[in-house]
Structure formats: C-alpha cells, structure tokens
Design a protein around this motif. Structure first.
Motif, PDB file in Angstrom:
ATOM      1  N   LYS A 164       0.839  -1.193   0.000  1.00 57.25           N
ATOM      2  CA  LYS A 164       0.000   0.000   0.000  1.00 57.25           C
ATOM      3  C   LYS A 164       0.879   1.251   0.000  1.00 57.25           C
ATOM      4  CE  LYS A 164      -3.948  -2.097   2.413  1.00 57.25           C
ATOM      5  NZ  LYS A 164      -4.795  -2.054   3.622  1.00 57.25           N
ATOM      6  N   SER A 165       0.628   2.117  -0.947  1.00 57.76           N
ATOM      7  CA  SER A 165       1.344   3.389  -1.035  1.00 57.76           C
ATOM      8  C   SER A 165       0.670   4.234  -2.089  1.00 57.76           C
ATOM      9  CB  SER A 165       2.817   3.177  -1.418  1.00 57.76           C
ATOM     10  OG  SER A 165       2.936   2.891  -2.800  1.00 57.76           O
ATOM     11  N   GLU A 166       1.103   5.457  -2.217  1.00 58.66           N
ATOM     12  CA  GLU A 166       0.523   6.348  -3.235  1.00 58.66           C
ATOM     13  C   GLU A 166       0.837   5.859  -4.645  1.00 58.66           C
ATOM     14  OE1 GLU A 166       2.943  10.151  -3.810  1.00 58.66           O
ATOM     15  OE2 GLU A 166       3.633   9.447  -1.839  1.00 58.66           O
ATOM     16  N   PHE A 167       1.823   4.941  -4.794  1.00 57.73           N
ATOM     17  CA  PHE A 167       2.201   4.428  -6.107  1.00 57.73           C
ATOM     18  C   PHE A 167       1.368   3.200  -6.521  1.00 57.73           C
ATOM     19  CE2 PHE A 167       6.006   6.528  -4.442  1.00 57.73           C
ATOM     20  CZ  PHE A 167       6.351   7.343  -5.509  1.00 57.73           C
ATOM     21  N   LYS A 168       0.606   2.651  -5.600  1.00 60.33           N
ATOM     22  CA  LYS A 168      -0.103   1.408  -5.891  1.00 60.33           C
ATOM     23  C   LYS A 168      -1.089   1.586  -7.035  1.00 60.33           C
ATOM     24  CE  LYS A 168      -2.532  -2.464  -3.775  1.00 60.33           C
ATOM     25  NZ  LYS A 168      -2.982  -3.114  -2.530  1.00 60.33           N
TER      26      LYS A 168
ATOM     27  N   LYS B 131       4.759   5.337 -12.267  1.00 63.19           N
ATOM     28  CA  LYS B 131       5.502   5.429 -11.002  1.00 63.19           C
ATOM     29  C   LYS B 131       6.741   6.310 -11.172  1.00 63.19           C
ATOM     30  CE  LYS B 131       4.284   0.965  -8.855  1.00 63.19           C
ATOM     31  NZ  LYS B 131       3.091   0.569  -9.602  1.00 63.19           N
TER      32      LYS B 131
ATOM     33  N   HIS C 180       5.660   9.996 -11.641  1.00 58.26           N
ATOM     34  CA  HIS C 180       5.092  10.577 -10.421  1.00 58.26           C
ATOM     35  C   HIS C 180       6.180  10.839  -9.370  1.00 58.26           C
ATOM     36  CE1 HIS C 180       2.248  11.497  -7.260  1.00 58.26           C
ATOM     37  NE2 HIS C 180       2.799  10.569  -6.495  1.00 58.26           N
TER      38      HIS C 180
ATOM     39  N   SER D 216       6.244  14.702  -8.286  1.00 55.79           N
ATOM     40  CA  SER D 216       5.798  15.001  -6.921  1.00 55.79           C
ATOM     41  C   SER D 216       6.919  15.605  -6.075  1.00 55.79           C
ATOM     42  CB  SER D 216       5.288  13.725  -6.244  1.00 55.79           C
ATOM     43  OG  SER D 216       6.349  12.775  -6.091  1.00 55.79           O
TER      44      SER D 216
ATOM     45  N   GLN E 160       9.477  13.983  -4.916  1.00 55.08           N
ATOM     46  CA  GLN E 160      10.108  13.016  -4.015  1.00 55.08           C
ATOM     47  C   GLN E 160      11.511  12.632  -4.487  1.00 55.08           C
ATOM     48  OE1 GLN E 160       7.397   9.835  -2.434  1.00 55.08           O
ATOM     49  NE2 GLN E 160       5.959  10.748  -3.892  1.00 55.08           N
TER      50      GLN E 160
ATOM     51  N   THR F  46       9.823   1.763  -6.091  1.00 60.25           N
ATOM     52  CA  THR F  46       8.461   2.217  -5.766  1.00 60.25           C
ATOM     53  C   THR F  46       7.469   1.069  -5.871  1.00 60.25           C
ATOM     54  OG1 THR F  46       8.181   2.946  -8.067  1.00 60.25           O
ATOM     55  CG2 THR F  46       8.845   4.613  -6.470  1.00 60.25           C
TER      56      THR F  46
END
Length: 948
Positions: A393-397, A404, A407, A411, A413, A533
């Motif tokens: 589970k993560s914002e990349f899922k 990925k 993003h 973003s 990161q 990711t």
C-alpha cells in the motif's frame, strides 16, 4: 605528526587500516538519529577502476564523511556488478588467446572461469577504493550475483510475472550477431559513416513498365519487404496507394500504403517497409498489421526460407527465398543483390550518403534489428493485484511502472541536480518501450522459467516449485539470463534485507543521494525508481546528483582503445614510465595505435607519474565538481594540490614548533588579549565554516574546495601565520597566549572542515593539533563534530582593519616591485598622514621586508625617494632613486588615474544621470572621483619634485 616532510605513502595505507579495523565506517543503526545513506553505483567486474570512478567516489565519500561528522546514522553501501556481457567478453578474450572457446569448456566450466576472474577483478576494485580513501561499510559489501541478491532477483521476477508485468514475446530487439545476444540501447554506439543510398525500381504488378523508385540504405533486407510506404499528402503518389508492386528479386507482390512516418522530401518519398529488420518499419507495420518477414539468421546470414509471423507472435507459413543468396553474410548478400538488380535494369542510381550505423560497443559489429523471442517487462500495463504478493500500500499502488517513474519526480520526491536533467528523464519516460530483459549469454542470473515438452512455460522460484505447477512433468530450464540492469535496478532494497522488514530498510530507504553519470539516467536511475516504488512503496533516493564525464587533458573520452585510461592508484602511488607504457598499451583494441599511445605518454610523462597521494587526487576531483559539467583532467592541477598538501603540512609544523610545550590558552582563567589580526582570522573562519557547509549541503564540492583552498593558503598560511610571528615576537604574555590559542584552534577547525575531501593528511595532523587546541577528544577526526559557524564571533571592525592592513602592505610591496628592490634590501618606510594606521604599522616591516615603518609629520619635499598613496596616506621608501625611472613610473600611474577620473566625470556629466540614478550610486561615484583626484594631485606633486 612524525615526519618533517609530507609523504602520503607513509600515512595513507596505515591510517586506512586503523579506520577499517576500528569499525568507524559502520552505521550506528540508531533510529533516533537522522540517517544518511548512499548507494555506490556498483562498478563492473571487468577490470579496474578508472578516473570516473575516483571522481564520483570522492564526491560520495566526501558526503559520507561530512554527514558522519554531523553525528548522523551514516551508511555507505559498496558493491560490484556482474556486468553480464562485458564480463563474459573479457573472459572469452582471455580464452581466445589460448585458442579455447566457451563452447569447448561447456557452460559450467566457463562460468567457473568467470567466477575466478570476478574474484581477481573484485578484489582489485575494493583495494583501489580503499586507496582512494572510501569510508564505505565493507561489512555490507555485495555482488549482484551473490546468493542474497540472486534470491531477490528470483523473487522479483516471479512476482512481476504473477502480476502480469513480465511476459515472453516475439519482438524486434538490438541483436549483436557476434555475441549472439540481444543488447540494450546503452550497449549500442551510433557511428557516422560514409555509405550509399540505392535507388531501386519497384514495378507495378499490373503495369511493369511503370514503377515506384524506392531509396534505401539496406538493399540486403529487400526480400523481407512487406510494403512500400508514401506520405498520405504526397500528391505524386496518391494514385498508387492501394496498388500492388512487384518485389524485386522475388515472386511476391506488396502493397503501396500511406503513412505519415514517410518524409516527402527525403530520398524519393517512397520507403520500403521491412518490419522484421528496422525499428521504425516495425511501428509502421504494427499500425497496418502487416506480416513480419525475417530473412536473416541470428549470425546475420541470409536464410533459405524466411520466417513469417504476425504481430501477435503467431508463426505463419515460411517463404522460400532465392537460393543464390542463401547462407551469404548480409554484406556479401548486399553486394550480390545490388549487382543482380543492376543486371535486371532495376537499379536506377547509387548516391553517396552519410548515415549513422549502430555498432556494438563491445564487439564493434553492426547491430541488426532482429525479431526474436525474448522476455519483457511491461512498462504501461497496470499490475494485477489479485495475486499472492500484490504491491504494498502506497501512493504508487495501481500505477504502471512508467507512471511510477514520472510521479516520483513530478511530486518532488526525487530531485535531479542539476534540474535540467528532469527534461531528459521525462523525454525518455514519455517515449518508453517495454523493457527487453533476456540475454542469450551464459554469465548472469538465469531466468527462473521452465518449459515442458509442449513448450508451456512455468515461472517459479525453483525447479521443485515449477514441477508442482506443471504436474511433475519433465521440464527444461530457460537458458537465457537476465539483463544486467535488472539486478542492479533492485540494489536500493536488495542490499537492505528485502523482502524482510528490516531495520536497515527503515533507516536507509530511501537513501539521501545517488551520485552518478548522465549516461545511465535511463538505464539504471529510472529502473531503480520503478522497481523500488513498485516493491516497497518508497522512492529509492531523494536526490540524483548528475556529474559530468572525466576526460583526458585534451578533452578526449578515456578509453582503453585510445590508451589514455588512467588508473587513479597510479596517481596516488606514482608509476615509472616503463610500467606506465606497459599499462597504456596492454589490451589495446587496435594494436596499430601502440606507437601513437607510447609517444603521447612519453610526452606527457617523460619520467612517469610522480606520487600525488590520495588527498591531492581527491582535492583535484572536488575542485572539478561543478554541477553537471564534464572535466578535462589536468595533471598540473593535481600537482598544484599536491603543493597545497605540502603547504598545509609545513604550516602545521610551524604552528607546532611555536605552540608545543607553550601556553596555548587552555587555562581559561589566564588573561587573553586578542589582537585585531586574531579576531580577523577567527571571523574569517566563521565565514569559511558557513560557506563550506552550504557548499556541501548543495553538492557544490567545487565551491567547498575553492573556499578551503583560499582560506588555508591565502589567509591562514600567507597572512595569519606570518602576522602571528610578529605577535609572538613582540606581544606580552596575554597577547602571545591569545595568538597561540588562535593558531591551534583555527588550524584544528580547518582540519575538520577539510577532512571530507582530504581525509588522510587531516587525520594525521589533527591527532597532534587537537589536544593542543583543547578540542573535544575523539579517537579519529572522522568522529569529531562538524564545525558550526558562530555569527557572534564575526568582528566587522577587525575585518575592515585587516583589509586596510592588507591594502597597506600590498601598496608597499608594489612600490618595492616597481622600484626593482630585491628581497634582501630592507629600506625604511615613512608614512605621512593616516594617523589611524598606528596599529597597522608594527606588522608592515616583516610582511614587506622593511627595516622599519614609522609615521612622520611630513615627507621631505626635496627627497628623491619613491612615493605611493594608500588610504589617504603617502608612503615613502627611503632609498636612492633613479629619477628617470621613477618619473616614468609616476607618469604612467598618473595617466591611469586620469583615465579613471575622465570616465567618472563623463558619467556624472551625462544629462539626467544625477537626477535619475539612485542617490547612493551617484554618491559613490562622487566619493570615488574625489579619492582619485586626491591621489592624482599627490602624484603630480611628486612628479613636479622630480622634474624640478
């Protein structure tokens, strides 16, 4: 500090052994502390390190030591890459020298040979890194084919397959017919060559007298044509679209199709479409759903029967090819086909043509786009989550691998430094193709896939698991291995214990920075982002610091074939000319270049490479580290920084001779009387601390090196140490005590500031200096605290006063130089005016080689002594003067001042300037004008005296 002279050989190896044995390179794993981690781009085990490695390792080690001194939980993870193709070629060449091939040995024996080579090369690489001074945590050293990494590679492959992101398919790939394997774009060099453009008639099937003229650079693939394409808006050919053409040298007919890929103004505007042998044609064929007709074998020879497939990879009935070309090498077939076309009246003309030829960087052979069955990673397919191991589970899922990557950067990161590399990164990501990960080699991670007799594939973690999936059927393992970049893409988490939930993963993922070259942004950086990711839900690193390439002194790329590769250890330890010539010429890809290489080497190093030491090499590399710029390595610069090491060593010796067994202010109860000179150097130290810290925080190693060099050489050594001699000779107890305290304390802090770049010499000197400076005791300078700037210690008055002293001494030195006074002549200096110079004059005699310096009420008007003007005072050296020479000098100076006066007067007289320009600028100009007019008036007075 036992030696009177600086000798890097006597200190470097010994110090490194102590550091490593005492475990200073290992992290604390204290999660309450800020963590700093960095991954070493794993060098290939194909030989030894070169200057590019020394460059990026200097940056990485500098960052590692800097953050370690800041008290952080620091981990620098070293490793090496198995480099599938490159390493296999190295060993194959060694065997070829013995007239043995890998096929003679067999796969298992050959792989054992490579493991032997890996041990030799890997050991050499780690020893080189130690000589450079890399403070990596060797307890965590990995190899991309060791057991732990092999298990992670298999796990990742199986999970990606289960998620639907790995598949096997028949696609067009770069094929090296000499190596017999697919290769990545990174391993292909596009070389401009002189070639030809052949214009060939393709007759209409229903009217052979009419024809379209096709211009091509590859007539040998003609038998694989499936169509001739024209631009849909090209009026010349609009009537031909949909018609059939007779394919020359063949009994087949092919259609005329319309596609915007065709450039109307290039060649004839008619393009042969051969999707099985050209990447652009493949895309055209895919849009029009043509067949794929492969006419070349894997060793680039003409087939007797063409293999035919559709774009779903399904095989179709083969096509019989003309027997006359069967078995011919592609270029021999080209020659014969052209001759046959000419004999048949189908060759219209041949034009000279410049073209870019793709060549394998390892073999030099022309790369052939080849239709083969390979394993691919799907870049734009969403992963199946209904599997045993879905994404975390993560914002990349749920994103595709490409999404990925995009993003992570969009973003914020992941940040590129310099930022302009983001554009290059995005351009590649937005045009990405599925990644071909299989290689037809023996050395590498063998693909964890097995086949039953019917050709059904079973992907599993081992053969037992595969057999369960196959119902215990007899299985054969896929012989292909994975692309080297597949395993290296996993390094950010495969080195930290994944798939287990380890302390290391919590502490060091993401790492803080990746230091790498621009040439592998696509092939390694992006793939680490996508894999990390996808499997951890985190980005692999925060910053990507892109540095330039290290070239030779003439700006040429360093390569073994050119004989200009430099082993960094040769610069550290030195090497005589005979051994250097052997290293430069051994393994030349083009032996005929040996005389040229030898001549160039002898010219550059007539006596071999002298000993520079690791610190001088590292400081040179740091000084070159401007963001993103390639560097031309200049040995003169390295020599200059070796002299810098000498300067630091000798300055420390002087300080120690003057403070050892003396009161250095350790007893805080005794009075300390700081002079403005002491306060000046303390102030400048605070400014230097702030500047170096900011430079390292922003990866500006060049600025850090420049700041340290200028402060150490120009200010501490050339000014403060010399001025301190005056204070130690003439000061009272409190003044001498303050000066000794300042000498050692500034030097101790300076050594800490320099340690990340020059670790060895700073450690050696610090061990003696630190106790005298009453510094907080640690076993090693690398464990000492990083200096913090204290703004309250910056004395503006002292800075201004020192600037005036430097100006005064500079004026006297210039006066001596212009009068031609040798260093042995110590003339007295008389100073008229400037009563506020009283505190400055005691320092002038020693710094300017004078017998004395004193203030006088006025200079004798009739005296012939030379005069200079400085800070409102007139300076006179009492020596016999050559009137003619002095008149010429003063006249020249007066002319220079007059030009400056004219320039400012013109500006002030310009209509509207004084009204419209900012008031402070106008005032500045007027003040400068008054100062210049005062100076020139004094010069004219002196000239009048000489002329009278």
């Amino acid at each position: 500090m036992h030696n009177s002279q600086y000798s890097p050989k006597d200190i470097e190896s010994q110090l490194y052994q102590v550091w490593e044995q005492k475990g200073y390179f290992q992290p604390s794993l204290d999660l309450t502390k800020p963590s700093f981690s960095i991954q070493l781009p794993p060098p290939n085990v194909t030989g030894t390190l070169h200057m590019g490695h020394a460059f990026n390792q200097t940056i990485m080690d500098g960052l590692t030591r800097y953050h370690r001194m800041k008290g952080e939980n620091v981990c620098w993870i070293p490793g090496s890459d198995h480099a599938g193709i490159a390493t296999q070629i190295v060993v194959e060449r060694q065997l070829a020298a013995q007239n043995v091939s890998r096929h003679d040995l067999g796969r298992e024996a050959f792989i054992n040979k490579i493991w032997d080579w890996k041990k030799f090369s890997g050991d050499t690489i780690t020893q080189q890194m130690r000589r450079v001074g890399c403070s990596a945590d060797w307890h965590r050293e990995y190899f991309t084919m060791d057991a732990r990494r092999a298990a992670v590679v298999t796990e990742v492959f199986v999970r990606l397959f289960e998620q639907g992101l790995i598949y096997r398919g028949k696609r067009l790939v770069n094929w090296d017919p000499v190596l017999g394997t697919a290769v990545s774009d990174l391993e292909v060099e596009n070389v401009e060559e002189n070639g030809h453009m052949w214009h060939i008639r393709y007759p209409l099937a229903d009217n052979p007298e009419a024809a379209l003229i096709v211009a091509t650079t590859r007539p040998e693939t003609l038998l694989g044509d499936v169509a001739v394409a024209v631009h849909p808006d090209d009026e010349r050919y609009a009537a031909y679209i949909g018609k059939q053409l007779q394919l020359p040298l063949s009994g087949r007919t092919i259609p005329v199709i319309a596609d915007e890929y065709v450039e109307k103004d290039f060649g004839t505007g008619c393009v042969k479409i051969t999707p099985a042998h050209d990447f652009n044609d493949y895309e055209v064929g895919k849009r029009h759903q043509t067949a794929l007709i492969s006419v070349l074998s894997l060793d680039a020879k003409m087939l007797s029967q063409a293999q035919v497939f559709n774009f779903q990879g399904e095989s179709q009935a083969p096509i019989v090819l003309p027997e006359t070309y069967a078995g011919l090498d592609r270029f021999a077939a080209r020659k014969k086909m052209v001759a046959d076309l000419d004999a048949m009246g189908l060759l219209v003309k041949v034009e000279d043509h410049k073209l870019m030829t793709p060549k394998g960087d390892r073999t030099g052979s022309v790369i052939e786009p080849m239709l083969t069955s390979q394993w691919f990673v799907a870049m734009t397919r969403k992963p199946n989550q209904d599997v045993a191991h879905p994404e975390p589970k993560s914002e990349f899922k749920g994103m595709t691998l490409t999404e990925k990557c995009i993003h992570a950067v969009e973003s914020g990161q992941v940040r590129f430094i310099p930022e302009n590399w983001v554009n290059t990164y995005n351009q590649w990501m937005n045009n990405i193709q599925d990644w071909c990960i299989s290689r037809q080699l023996w050395w590498g991670h063998q693909i964890p896939a097995w086949y039953d007799e019917a050709g059904q594939v079973y992907v599993a973690r081992n053969e037992i698991e595969a057999q369960k999936l196959a119902g215990n059927a007899a299985l054969t393992r896929d012989e292909d291995v994975l692309d080297t970049w597949f395993s290296s893409a996993l390094v950010p988490f495969s080195t930290l214990g994944w798939p287990d939930d380890t302390t290391e993963l919590k502490a060091f993922l993401p790492s803080n920075v990746l230091v790498t070259g621009y040439e592998i942004i696509f092939f390694w950086v992006a793939r680490m982002i996508m894999m990390t990711t996808h499997f951890t839900g985190k980005v692999p690193f925060r910053d990507v610091y892109i540095h330039g390439m290290v070239r030779d002194h003439e700006g040429k790329k360093m390569s073994k074939s050119e004989g200009n590769v430099i082993d960094p250890v040769d610069l550290i330890d030195g090497i005589d000319l005979a051994h250097l010539l052997v290293k430069r010429t051994t393994g030349l890809r083009r032996p005929e270049k040996a005389p040229q290489v030898i001549k160039a080497t002898e010219k550059l190093f007539p006596n071999g490479i002298p000993v520079f030491g690791a610190d001088a090499l590292r400081f040179t590399m740091a000084s070159y580290a401007s963001l993103g710029r390639s560097i031309n390595f200049d040995f003169k610069r390295a020599e200059g920084y070796r002299n810098f090491c000498n300067k630091l060593w000798n300055a420390t010796r002087f300080v120690l001779m003057n403070v050892e067994n003396q009161d250095c202010g350790q007893n805080e109860s005794l009075p300390l009387a700081y002079s403005f000179v002491d306060e000046w150097v303390i102030s400048r130290l605070q400014q230097t601390e702030a500047a170096v810290t900011e430079a390292l925080d922003t990866y500006r190693f060049d600025m850090a090196a420049q700041t340290l060099y200028e402060f150490t050489w120009n200010e501490y050594c050339d000014w403060y140490v010399e001025l301190a001699k005056v204070q130690l000779q003439n000061g009272n107890d409190a003044q001498q005590r303050a000066t000794r305290r300042t000498l050692v304390r500034v030097l101790e802090v300076l050594l800490r500031l320099m340690h990340p770049i020059m670790p060895f010499i700073t450690e050696e000197l610090w061990q003696t200096v630190a106790p005298l400076a009453n510094a907080k005791h640690t076993e090693s300078i690398m464990l000492a605290a990083w200096p913090k700037s204290d703004g309250s210690k910056i004395n503006v008055i002292a800075l201004d006063k020192m600037a005036r002293l430097q100006d005064l001494i500079g004026a006297v030195r210039n006066l001596r130089g212009e009068m031609g006074l040798g260093p042995g002549i110590k003339a007295p200096l008389w100073v008229e005016g400037g009563a506020d110079l009283t505190d400055l004059l005691p320092y002038v005699p020693m710094m300017a080689r004078l017998s004395e310096a004193k203030l006088v009420g006025g200079l004798p008007e009739s005296d012939d002594a030379p005069v200079a003007v400085c800070q409102g005072a007139r300076l006179m050296l009492k020596v016999e003067v050559d009137k003619a020479a002095e008149t010429a000098r003063l006249t020249k100076e007066a002319e220079k001042l007059q030009k400056a006066i004219d320039k400012i007067e013109t500006k002030l007289a310009k209509p509207g300037y004084t009204d419209k320009a900012p008031a402070h600028l106008v005032e500045k100009d007027r003040h400068e004008l008054a100062d210049l007019q005062d100076k020139i008036a004094k010069l004219h007075s002196q000239l009048q005296k000489y002329r009278s």
